[in-house]
Each structure stands twice: as structure tokens, then as C-alpha cells.
Design a protein around this motif. Structure first.
Motif, mmCIF file in Angstrom:
data_model
loop_
_atom_site.group_PDB
_atom_site.id
_atom_site.type_symbol
_atom_site.label_atom_id
_atom_site.label_comp_id
_atom_site.label_asym_id
_atom_site.label_seq_id
_atom_site.Cartn_x
_atom_site.Cartn_y
_atom_site.Cartn_z
ATOM 1 N N SER A 155 0.828 -1.198 0.000
ATOM 2 C CA SER A 155 0.000 0.000 0.000
ATOM 3 C C SER A 155 0.869 1.258 0.000
ATOM 4 O O SER A 155 0.634 2.191 -0.778
ATOM 5 C CB SER A 155 -0.921 -0.007 1.223
ATOM 6 O OG SER A 155 -1.625 1.202 1.315
ATOM 7 N N ALA A 156 1.864 1.284 0.868
ATOM 8 C CA ALA A 156 2.756 2.451 0.944
ATOM 9 C C ALA A 156 3.493 2.649 -0.382
ATOM 10 O O ALA A 156 3.657 3.790 -0.850
ATOM 11 C CB ALA A 156 3.750 2.272 2.086
ATOM 12 N N LYS B 291 -5.237 2.299 -1.298
ATOM 13 C CA LYS B 291 -6.346 2.201 -0.340
ATOM 14 C C LYS B 291 -6.849 0.768 -0.256
ATOM 15 O O LYS B 291 -7.102 0.246 0.832
ATOM 16 C CB LYS B 291 -7.484 3.137 -0.742
ATOM 17 C CG LYS B 291 -8.676 3.041 0.197
ATOM 18 C CD LYS B 291 -9.820 3.927 -0.245
ATOM 19 C CE LYS B 291 -11.023 3.714 0.688
ATOM 20 N NZ LYS B 291 -12.191 4.453 0.217
ATOM 21 N N TRP B 292 -7.007 0.107 -1.392
ATOM 22 C CA TRP B 292 -7.484 -1.273 -1.422
ATOM 23 C C TRP B 292 -6.549 -2.164 -0.600
ATOM 24 O O TRP B 292 -6.999 -2.959 0.217
ATOM 25 C CB TRP B 292 -7.560 -1.764 -2.873
ATOM 26 C CG TRP B 292 -8.298 -3.052 -3.042
ATOM 27 C CD1 TRP B 292 -9.611 -3.198 -3.378
ATOM 28 C CD2 TRP B 292 -7.765 -4.379 -2.893
ATOM 29 N NE1 TRP B 292 -9.928 -4.538 -3.440
ATOM 30 C CE2 TRP B 292 -8.822 -5.280 -3.153
ATOM 31 C CE3 TRP B 292 -6.518 -4.896 -2.573
ATOM 32 C CZ2 TRP B 292 -8.659 -6.657 -3.093
ATOM 33 C CZ3 TRP B 292 -6.359 -6.277 -2.510
ATOM 34 C CH2 TRP B 292 -7.409 -7.147 -2.768
ATOM 35 N N LEU B 293 -5.254 -1.992 -0.802
ATOM 36 C CA LEU B 293 -4.278 -2.809 -0.072
ATOM 37 C C LEU B 293 -4.238 -2.450 1.412
ATOM 38 O O LEU B 293 -4.029 -3.329 2.254
ATOM 39 C CB LEU B 293 -2.891 -2.669 -0.709
ATOM 40 C CG LEU B 293 -2.746 -3.446 -2.014
ATOM 41 C CD1 LEU B 293 -1.571 -2.926 -2.818
ATOM 42 C CD2 LEU B 293 -2.608 -4.937 -1.739
ATOM 43 N N GLU C 117 -5.740 -4.334 6.851
ATOM 44 C CA GLU C 117 -6.581 -4.284 8.050
ATOM 45 C C GLU C 117 -7.409 -5.560 8.200
ATOM 46 O O GLU C 117 -7.598 -6.062 9.313
ATOM 47 C CB GLU C 117 -7.483 -3.052 8.007
ATOM 48 C CG GLU C 117 -6.712 -1.752 8.165
ATOM 49 C CD GLU C 117 -7.580 -0.512 7.978
ATOM 50 O OE1 GLU C 117 -8.827 -0.630 7.955
ATOM 51 O OE2 GLU C 117 -6.997 0.578 7.851
ATOM 52 N N GLU C 118 -7.884 -6.095 7.079
ATOM 53 C CA GLU C 118 -8.656 -7.342 7.123
ATOM 54 C C GLU C 118 -7.791 -8.501 7.630
ATOM 55 O O GLU C 118 -8.231 -9.307 8.445
ATOM 56 C CB GLU C 118 -9.217 -7.653 5.733
ATOM 57 C CG GLU C 118 -10.116 -8.871 5.707
ATOM 58 C CD GLU C 118 -10.753 -9.071 4.354
ATOM 59 O OE1 GLU C 118 -10.732 -10.217 3.882
ATOM 60 O OE2 GLU C 118 -11.281 -8.100 3.773
ATOM 61 N N LEU D 57 -10.723 0.637 -7.616
ATOM 62 C CA LEU D 57 -10.226 -0.033 -6.417
ATOM 63 C C LEU D 57 -10.281 0.890 -5.203
ATOM 64 O O LEU D 57 -10.459 0.436 -4.073
ATOM 65 C CB LEU D 57 -8.814 -0.565 -6.642
ATOM 66 C CG LEU D 57 -8.720 -1.741 -7.621
ATOM 67 C CD1 LEU D 57 -7.263 -2.095 -7.886
ATOM 68 C CD2 LEU D 57 -9.486 -2.941 -7.124
ATOM 69 N N GLY D 58 -10.167 2.171 -5.441
ATOM 70 C CA GLY D 58 -10.242 3.142 -4.371
ATOM 71 C C GLY D 58 -11.643 3.288 -3.788
ATOM 72 O O GLY D 58 -11.817 3.898 -2.721
ATOM 73 N N GLN D 59 -12.635 2.710 -4.439
ATOM 74 C CA GLN D 59 -14.016 2.759 -3.940
ATOM 75 C C GLN D 59 -14.264 1.742 -2.831
ATOM 76 O O GLN D 59 -15.306 1.778 -2.190
ATOM 77 C CB GLN D 59 -15.008 2.519 -5.077
ATOM 78 C CG GLN D 59 -14.931 3.544 -6.187
ATOM 79 C CD GLN D 59 -15.173 4.948 -5.696
ATOM 80 O OE1 GLN D 59 -16.162 5.221 -5.022
ATOM 81 N NE2 GLN D 59 -14.266 5.858 -6.011
#
Length: 168
Positions: free
Chosen positions: A28-29, A41-43, A48-49, A157-159
Motif C-alpha cells: 500500500s505504501a 487504499k485497497w491494499l 486491516e482485514e 479499487l479506491g471505492q
């Protein structure tokens, strides 16, 4: 008290989820740094999941009076290549996780049916995890040399909101 072999198996799964959390956070970073903010954001949400999975396993083991062992996490890379290469790595990692849960289920089902139910729940979830990753890889393959398509996929993916991944 939980059997030693069950404790080791659950601790191994905790370790896998812990590594998954840090791997996806590193990805993500990286993608955020490359301005693919939707993919980032998706990653981040995927990280978090995986952390939630880890905490669920920790709570389960602690609730059975087991000893939770949090082991050292390997350092994660800082470069994951193109978005396609990054998500191919996600897919490969999800396949590894699925295989790990499958092996754990096959083993634990014989000695501890209660723990087998927990492992089976995670194994079921892996069906969706792999399917989502595969869909993203396939769509990135189609978009690979088209900046407009990449940006649209990044936006899609950002959604994603917390919980289940959004793609499809």
C-alpha cells in the motif's frame, strides 16, 4: 487447555496473517508513493482485514487457555514493481495462505473438530480472497499499457470500503 500441536498450528496461522498484514501495508505504501492511491487504499484495507484475521486467531487461542507466540516478522520490500507485478504478488500470497489453511484444516480436522471449524471459516473466506486478487490481476493485465485504463482501475479499487473487497 489446548493441545500443544493445536497451539502450534494456530500460532503458525497467526504468523501467516501477521506477515500478510505487513506485506499488504508495505505494498500500500509503495503504490501510494507511485500515486496509485486507489490501489493503495485497497491494499491498506486488505492489510486491516488480515490484521482482523490475526486478532481473531489470537482471541481464539487465548480463549482456549493457549499460549500466543508472536514471532519476528520479516522485513518487507519497498519496491513491488508495476501495479500488475504488485497484484501478481498479492495473488501468489493469497494462494500460499489458502494452501496453508487447507493443510491446517486437513490436519486439525482429525484431532480437534472445534478448531477445525474456525480454520474452515478462514478457508472459505480464502475463496473470495483469491477470486478478488485474480480479478484484479486479469484486469491489470488488460490495462497494462493503457494509462487511462490503469487510472480507471485505480479509481475503482479506491471505492473499496471496509469489509469485503470491491471489484467485479
Amino acid at each position: 487447555m489446548v493441545k500443544e500441536e493445536v497451539q502450534q498450528l494456530v500460532n503458525n496461522l497467526i504468523q501467516i496473517e501477521h506477515v500478510s498484514t505487513t506485506l499488504y501495508l508495505a505494498m500500500s505504501a509503495y503504490l501510494d508513493r507511485k500515486n496509485f492511491t486507489g490501489m493503495a487504499k485497497w491494499l491498506r484495507l486488505q492489510s486491516e482485514e488480515e490484521r482482523t484475521h490475526m486478532l481473531t486467531l489470537i482471541d481464539y487461542l487465548a480463549g482456549k487457555d493457549g499460549i500466543v507466540q508472536l514471532k519476528e516478522i520479516p522485513e518487507q520490500p519497498t519496491n513491488f514493481g508495476t501495479p500488475l507485478e504488485t497484484f501478481r504478488s498479492v495473488l501468489e500470497h493469497e494462494q500460499f495462505v489458502t494452501n496453508s489453511y487447507r493443510q491446517a484444516y486437513d490436519y486439525i480436522n482429525q484431532i480437534d473438530p472445534q478448531t477445525a471449524v474456525i480454520v474452515q471459516d478462514f478457508l472459505r473466506e480464502q475463496i473470495d480472497e483469491e477470486a478478488q486478487s485474480l480479478t484484479i490481476v486479469e484486469r491489470l493485465t488488460l490495462a497494462e499499457n493503457n494509462p487511462s485504463a490503469l487510472l480507471l482501475l485505480d479509481q475503482e479499487l479506491g471505492q473499496r470500503q471496509g469489509g469485503a473487497p470491491a471489484v467485479g
